[in-house]
Design an enzyme around this catalytic site. Structure first.
Site, mmCIF file in Angstrom:
data_model
loop_
_atom_site.group_PDB
_atom_site.id
_atom_site.type_symbol
_atom_site.label_atom_id
_atom_site.label_comp_id
_atom_site.label_asym_id
_atom_site.label_seq_id
_atom_site.Cartn_x
_atom_site.Cartn_y
_atom_site.Cartn_z
ATOM 1 N N VAL A 21 -29.230 33.138 2.859
ATOM 2 C CA VAL A 21 -28.885 33.542 4.229
ATOM 3 C C VAL A 21 -27.370 33.553 4.414
ATOM 4 O O VAL A 21 -26.801 34.518 4.942
ATOM 5 C CB VAL A 21 -29.520 32.595 5.273
ATOM 6 C CG1 VAL A 21 -29.163 33.040 6.677
ATOM 7 C CG2 VAL A 21 -31.022 32.538 5.108
ATOM 8 N N SER A 112 -36.384 27.565 11.682
ATOM 9 C CA SER A 112 -37.378 28.206 10.818
ATOM 10 C C SER A 112 -38.668 28.365 11.621
ATOM 11 O O SER A 112 -38.952 27.561 12.522
ATOM 12 C CB SER A 112 -37.626 27.299 9.617
ATOM 13 O OG SER A 112 -38.909 27.521 9.090
ATOM 14 N N TYR A 141 -39.680 19.263 6.713
ATOM 15 C CA TYR A 141 -38.653 20.286 6.921
ATOM 16 C C TYR A 141 -38.637 20.684 8.410
ATOM 17 O O TYR A 141 -37.576 20.803 9.023
ATOM 18 C CB TYR A 141 -38.992 21.491 6.045
ATOM 19 C CG TYR A 141 -38.027 22.633 6.137
ATOM 20 C CD1 TYR A 141 -36.763 22.543 5.563
ATOM 21 C CD2 TYR A 141 -38.370 23.823 6.772
ATOM 22 C CE1 TYR A 141 -35.875 23.609 5.629
ATOM 23 C CE2 TYR A 141 -37.491 24.891 6.843
ATOM 24 C CZ TYR A 141 -36.250 24.772 6.268
ATOM 25 O OH TYR A 141 -35.368 25.824 6.339
#
Ligand code: GDP
Length: 314
Positions: A21, A112, A141
């Protein structure tokens, strides 16, 4: 639409600039007449708070994009939970707090799509955040990413900082991690299909049942969305970035094999986890701001495979 924040002439630190990214953000930002600072991992350890603070004090960027993260596919996420939670919380904490104490007022944090509850109503709107239990294969995460998002909201609320967050759906493209164990489904399957072709194998095993649905976003589309948000978005709601199109893992595997030229049989290995049954984002909010994706999955997969062949050892 009037730009809320001008990028021209600004000094912008892209944290994570060597990743998939970050490198895409640097490529897009280079069209914007701004000054990009992009130290690599050896030059700046994002897990070290002192180094991050010193770096910010010396370089004084006007804007920060946090594209740095410890990432991985479904297996890496579920087998390395400590690394995923510690490193991602620490990166977010060090950079967001460091930005505040160094009077840096503009920051974009990358979340995310896995921040949303496993059973969230589809397509998932931003309002679904924290309304239910997370998907267990990536909750470590997800918790770290939710912490970063909450920090942006908290620093905006308490100190008036213009810190925003955005969550893209499953990303793929150039500079991805093609490792078969730790990569996400597109790069890992691409590498395995390529090796199966080269080794003239008859079968390729696809993890899980193949029936779950995913929405994939090309990293260059994501980078353009992030730059659009830097210019036009300043709400505390973490904003979704997706294409609006979804595909089963089986259909994806067939497409990948077609592009790679692997002609053998697909075997679905249900000893491997499926993860979320469906993960489609409602991206109306960013569409209303004038952004939409432009790279079709087929086209993006072909481009990614070309990049893979040139840039990896095989
Ligand atoms: P997720 O979106 O967080 O579940 O992340 P992944 O991209 O790792 O996996 C997406 C889906 O693809 C899951 O259902 C996996 O079981 C499936 N899948 C099939 N083959 C593979 C593979 O070779 N690697 C990975 N990572 N996932 C695979």
């Amino acid at each position: 639409m009037i730009e809320l924040f001008k990028l021209r002439g600004k000094k912008i630190w892209v944290a994570g600039s060597t990743g998939m990214v970050g490198s895409a953000v640097v490529r897009e930002l280079s069209k914007e007449e701004c000054l990009i600072i992009a130290p690599n991992r050896k030059e700046l350890d994002l897990l070290d708070q002192l180094s991050v603070n010193q770096f910010l004090k010396i370089t004084k960027p006007d804007i920060i994009v946090i594209a740095a993260a410890t990432v991985g596919g479904i297996l890496a996420n579920s087998t390395r939970p400590a690394e995923f939670i510690y490193e991602n919380i620490t990166i977010a904490g060090n950079i967001i707090h460091g930005a505040h104490i160094n009077e840096i007022n503009r920051l974009l944090f990358l979340g995310s799509a896995c921040i949303y509850p496993r059973e969230a109503e589809q397509p998932m709107t931003e309002e679904a955040l924290l309304q239910g239990r997370l998907e267990p294969t990536n909750e470590w995460y997800a918790i770290a990413k939710i912490s970063g998002i909450k920090m942006c909201q908290a620093y905006k609320m308490q100190y008036g900082r213009d810190y925003i967050s955005a969550q893209p759906n499953n990303l793929y493209g150039t500079h991805d991690n093609f490792d078969v164990n730790s990569g996400h489904v597109i790069p890992a399957l691409m590498q395995r299909a390529h090796l199966a072709k080269v080794n003239c194998e008859d079968e390729l095993s696809v993890w899980g049942t193949g029936s779950v649905l995913r929405e994939f976003l090309h990293v260059d589309d994501c980078a353009r969305a992030l730059i659009h948000l830097l210019k036009f978005y300043n709400d505390d709601i973490p904003i979704n970035i997706g294409t609006g199109e979804e595909i089963t893992i089986k259909e994806l595997a067939i497409k990948v094999c077609d592009i790679v030229g692997f002609k053998g049989k697909l075997i679905f290995d249900d000893n491997k986890p499926d993860g979320s049954p469906r993960k489609l984002l409602n991206s109306d909010r960013i569409k209303n701001l004038g952004w939409k994706s432009s790279i079709k999955l087929e086209e993006g997969l072909k481009e990614t495979y070309e990049w893979y062949k040139i840039n990896t050892m095989h």
